[in-house]
Structures are given as structure tokens and as C-alpha cells.
Design a protein around this motif. Sequence first.
Motif, PDB file in Angstrom:
ATOM      1  N   GLU A 149       0.773  -1.187  -0.089  1.00 52.34           N
ATOM      2  CA  GLU A 149      -0.048   0.105  -0.124  1.00 52.34           C
ATOM      3  C   GLU A 149       0.990   1.244   0.153  1.00 52.34           C
ATOM      4  O   GLU A 149       0.392   2.359  -0.690  1.00 52.34           O
ATOM      5  N   LEU A 150       2.081   1.128   0.496  1.00 51.48           N
ATOM      6  CA  LEU A 150       3.039   2.358   0.613  1.00 51.48           C
ATOM      7  C   LEU A 150       3.413   2.692  -0.952  1.00 51.48           C
ATOM      8  O   LEU A 150       3.838   3.812  -1.046  1.00 51.48           O
ATOM      9  N   LEU A 151       3.324   1.764  -1.537  1.00 55.19           N
ATOM     10  CA  LEU A 151       3.631   1.810  -3.224  1.00 55.19           C
ATOM     11  C   LEU A 151       2.571   2.106  -4.024  1.00 55.19           C
ATOM     12  O   LEU A 151       2.672   2.217  -5.267  1.00 55.19           O
ATOM     13  N   SER A 343      21.712  -4.706   0.496  1.00 57.62           N
ATOM     14  CA  SER A 343      20.575  -5.267   0.830  1.00 57.62           C
ATOM     15  C   SER A 343      19.463  -4.363   0.272  1.00 57.62           C
ATOM     16  O   SER A 343      19.459  -3.227   0.547  1.00 57.62           O
ATOM     17  N   PRO A 344      18.148  -5.015  -0.362  1.00 59.28           N
ATOM     18  CA  PRO A 344      17.059  -4.163  -0.535  1.00 59.28           C
ATOM     19  C   PRO A 344      16.201  -4.081   0.938  1.00 59.28           C
ATOM     20  O   PRO A 344      15.016  -4.610   0.853  1.00 59.28           O
ATOM     21  N   ILE A 345      16.671  -3.220   1.880  1.00 55.52           N
ATOM     22  CA  ILE A 345      16.144  -3.084   3.067  1.00 55.52           C
ATOM     23  C   ILE A 345      15.848  -1.697   3.138  1.00 55.52           C
ATOM     24  O   ILE A 345      16.168  -0.705   2.584  1.00 55.52           O
ATOM     25  N   ASN A 346      14.356  -1.528   3.755  1.00 60.85           N
ATOM     26  CA  ASN A 346      13.938  -0.209   3.884  1.00 60.85           C
ATOM     27  C   ASN A 346      14.034   0.301   5.316  1.00 60.85           C
ATOM     28  O   ASN A 346      14.056  -0.525   6.422  1.00 60.85           O
ATOM     29  N   THR A 428      15.059   2.305  12.657  1.00 59.54           N
ATOM     30  CA  THR A 428      15.851   0.931  12.322  1.00 59.54           C
ATOM     31  C   THR A 428      15.554   0.527  10.964  1.00 59.54           C
ATOM     32  O   THR A 428      15.155   1.386  10.196  1.00 59.54           O
ATOM     33  N   LEU A 429      15.605  -0.758  11.019  1.00 58.80           N
ATOM     34  CA  LEU A 429      15.604  -1.747   9.539  1.00 58.80           C
ATOM     35  C   LEU A 429      14.374  -2.391   9.699  1.00 58.80           C
ATOM     36  O   LEU A 429      14.001  -2.866  10.607  1.00 58.80           O
ATOM     37  N   ASP A 430      13.663  -2.529   8.281  1.00 56.44           N
ATOM     38  CA  ASP A 430      12.539  -3.336   8.367  1.00 56.44           C
ATOM     39  C   ASP A 430      12.659  -4.743   8.808  1.00 56.44           C
ATOM     40  O   ASP A 430      11.916  -5.417   9.323  1.00 56.44           O
ATOM     41  N   MET A 431      13.887  -5.316   8.541  1.00 57.28           N
ATOM     42  CA  MET A 431      14.137  -6.860   8.780  1.00 57.28           C
ATOM     43  C   MET A 431      14.276  -6.992  10.183  1.00 57.28           C
ATOM     44  O   MET A 431      13.376  -8.372  10.490  1.00 57.28           O
ATOM     45  N   TYR A 449       6.613   2.216   8.226  1.00 58.87           N
ATOM     46  CA  TYR A 449       7.641   1.720   7.146  1.00 58.87           C
ATOM     47  C   TYR A 449       7.596   2.877   6.045  1.00 58.87           C
ATOM     48  O   TYR A 449       6.957   3.437   5.620  1.00 58.87           O
ATOM     49  N   TYR A 450       9.183   2.853   5.377  1.00 59.32           N
ATOM     50  CA  TYR A 450       9.292   3.825   4.468  1.00 59.32           C
ATOM     51  C   TYR A 450       9.954   3.196   3.272  1.00 59.32           C
ATOM     52  O   TYR A 450      10.555   2.385   3.194  1.00 59.32           O
ATOM     53  N   LEU A 451       9.038   3.353   1.958  1.00 60.45           N
ATOM     54  CA  LEU A 451       9.118   2.758   0.831  1.00 60.45           C
ATOM     55  C   LEU A 451       9.069   3.846  -0.195  1.00 60.45           C
ATOM     56  O   LEU A 451       8.188   4.819   0.166  1.00 60.45           O
ATOM     57  N   PRO A 452       9.589   4.056  -1.290  1.00 60.20           N
ATOM     58  CA  PRO A 452      10.702   2.874  -1.986  1.00 60.20           C
ATOM     59  C   PRO A 452      12.207   3.337  -1.278  1.00 60.20           C
ATOM     60  O   PRO A 452      13.185   2.467  -1.876  1.00 60.20           O
TER      61      PRO A 452
END
Length: 481
Positions: A149-151, A343-346, A428-431, A449-452
Motif C-alpha cells: 500500500e505504501l507503493l 541489501s534491499p532493506i527499507n 531502524t531496519l524493516d528486517m 515503514y518507508y518505501l521505496p
Amino acid sequence: MDKERRSFVLFHSNDIHSHLEQAAKIATVIDLEREKRPSDAMLILDIGDHMDRMRVETEGSTGAVNVHILNHIGYEAIVLGNNEGLTYTPEQMEQVYTDQATFRIIGSNIREMASGEIPAWMVPYEILHKGDLRIGLIGVTAAFTEFYELLGWHVLQPYDVIAELTAELRQQVDVLIVMSHLGIKHDRAIAERIPGIDLILGGHTHHLFEEAEKIGDTYICAAGKFGSHLGRIELEFDSDSRRYDVTRAVAVSLEEVPPDPGILSIIDQYGAIARQNLSKVVARLDHRLTISEEKESPLANLLAAALKTWTGAEIGLTNTGQLLAALEAGDISLEMLHRICPSPINPCVLNLTGAQLLQSLEESLLPEFQQRAIRGFGFRGRVLGTIAVDGLEIYYDVDQPPYERIQEVIVTGTGGRLQKDEVYQVATLDMFTFGVGYMALKEGIDRRYYLPEFIRDLLAWALSQESLLSTCPTEHWHLLE
């Protein structure tokens, strides 16, 4: 007179994750098969996560190298995995797939939030005609609803979509296939709950069925991860009775298969394109920024400070294992940042109690956490490492027992001591919210969360912030003598 029963072969791959040399081996197998049978007697499908932005050719071409390889091999349909759907914006995917793909993208449970419709470059399902054999394809991806949904995506619950489309398509096709980027648990549940499905081709959880599993009348198949295997399903079809038999459903090892030179050439071509596209200079460093997995360092502190400052949180926290090498003095390019932080980490912000923070800090002092190897969850590093922070001053004694080593923590913003029952806003990191790494971090609430944006994007931003660069060498962990 009855028509002769004819054979048909279906190949399927999943979770290639840009192991492109393995895709070259898949091409070899497919080319050999084409020498034996006509195009209407075979089909090639991919079940998602073909792209992985850890690979420089994928990163530097916005996935075009993957699309080109899929085209070259002759795939006819794919389903998006989370590595496509959540690491690229809808606009980026639309451009690469619309401009270049010769295959169908099946998005049975994907809709645009703004319109409520499926995007024009996808289809909700597909019916392929292979001679007189009719094959129905349903393609679903894991419903990471909050992230999508953030995207701008709305991802429908896949069970309902599969049940609805199965009822709609069953009488129109001879073979009904669900392309499922959901994971093994869901694949088994679908086979048990939804009648009328002939084949479930799975992915996402990297499971391998060297021989298909059968639940009721449904075969469940999957080819592991990284292109180590290729799924192969052989059918015999009788067009008079409209009946088929699965004579073989396996995943074949590609270990001894030579790579196709044409695919290797494509990889080389896109390597040059990627290096050119990622040569853009984003900052210039006057001095080297070092990194260490075992302790805080200027580069890890810079990432922690970037998380805190960019999000506006009270505290920034990252694991040092995210960063794979130092940044040398001089020009810093996008390629350099990708190399040290693939890493594809948000980023994310969550609320943690002082007790949860303290537990995580204590864990980061223990070798079993520092040397813990992490697989998946977006992490593309080697080991977890320790914790780097911004917004805290930590005083510790290594001679004390585990979980009793931290003697005092000062919250910089207030100047007061960390209180176990107080709540703090932590960037911090979404993981960590997926239950990997430091155990208490997954308990954080009010997550945002923050995307992209990836964390390397924040690092690129931080390299232009003189205030952050000037303070990142300052230590926040203080060893008590």
C-alpha cells in the motif's frame, strides 16, 4: 478415429534472485528441449523473485537484464514476487515490462489503489492454447499488504482470488495451474481447500520438491532457490477425452549443465550498462569511513545517524553487518554504495520500551549474535554483527555476565537515563520487524515503514550532510575499565 495422445512438457523456475549464470543453465536445458519438440508442446513459467537488486546488473538496469534473459529463454508468463513488487516502484516495473517483456505478467491478486483496477501491463489470468490443449494460469503473490500500500498497490487475499478464478476457469481449460509466490504452507492449504486445481507451481519460501507432492488431485511443485534446479512436468494429453495424465513431475539439478553463451553475453552487455548507469557521483569524502562487524565504526554510526535524522526519530539503530566494506576518501558513486550496502532493506520507525532496547543492546555484545548468519528478509550481508546507534550513550563492562554487561544508557535527546518502562521512538531496519536478528526489536509497535527508499539511499543522503559526517567518528559505546 481417436487422435493420438500427445506429450507436453512444462518447465518452471522460481526464486532465481538474479543468479543469472544459473539462468544461463536453464537456457541450455530449454534449447535442448526445443530441438526435440515443437513450440506448442512446451511451456516455460517463472514463479517470481527472478530479480534481486543485490546483483549489480539488475540494479544498474532497473531489472532490464532479467527481462531480457526471460525473453531470450522464451518464458511465456511470470508472476511477480516480492523482490519485484516491493523493491521497484510501480512506475519502474511498468516501464521495464511494457517496453521490453515478450511474456505475460499475471497479477491475479494485484490492483492499483487509485483505480481499483489491475494495471494495463498485467493480466488477471491467462488461457494459453498449445495446439488443442488449453492451459489456464492464475498467478498470485504474497499479500504483504502494509508494504504494497505504501507503493500504491492493493494486494487481495490470494485464497479468495484463487477460489473465484478456479470456479470461473475450470470449465474453460484442460489444465489449470496456480503460479504461487506464497510459500509452501499456503500451497498445501490451497490444495486442500480449493478443488479443481491441477498444478500448483510454488516459490517464495525457497522449498524444493525433487518429486512433486500430491494432495488430493493437485500436484504441488517447486524448484528450490537461486536456479539450482529447474522444474519439469511431463504430461500426456488426449484431445478426444480432454483428459491428461502427469507422467513425471520433478525438479532437475542444473549442477552439471553448461551455461548458454547467449545468456552469458547478455549478462556481460548489461554489466557494462550497469557500471555506466551507476557511475554517478553522489558525494566526495575528505577522509576514509571505516567499518567493523564486531564494533561500532564511523560508517555504521553514519547509517544510524541517517536513520534517526531522516525519519525524525529519537534514536537510530542499525546492525553493523549491513555494511560490507569501508568507503575510501574521494568520489563516492552509486556503484560504490551498492557494493557496500546491497541489501534491499527499507527504513522503519517503531516504538520500543527501554527494556526491549536494553535487551537488544545486550544481545549485540554476545558473539552468538554478532556471528549469526542471516538468510533472507532482505539481508544480503554475511553476519548480523553488533549494533551501531545514534541518540544513545552506552556504558558497559565486558567482565560482567551476559545480559548484565550494560551498566548505564543515556538518551542523548533528554540527557536522562534509559528507563525500562518508558517508550522510545526508534528508527531502524524493516528486517528486524520480521523476527530476525535481535529478538526484542520485533516487538516494536506503531510501526511506520518507508518505501521505496532503501537504507543505501539514506546513506547517500547522509554523505552530503556535513553535520552527520563530522560526528560519525564519535563513539557511543563506552567500555568501563
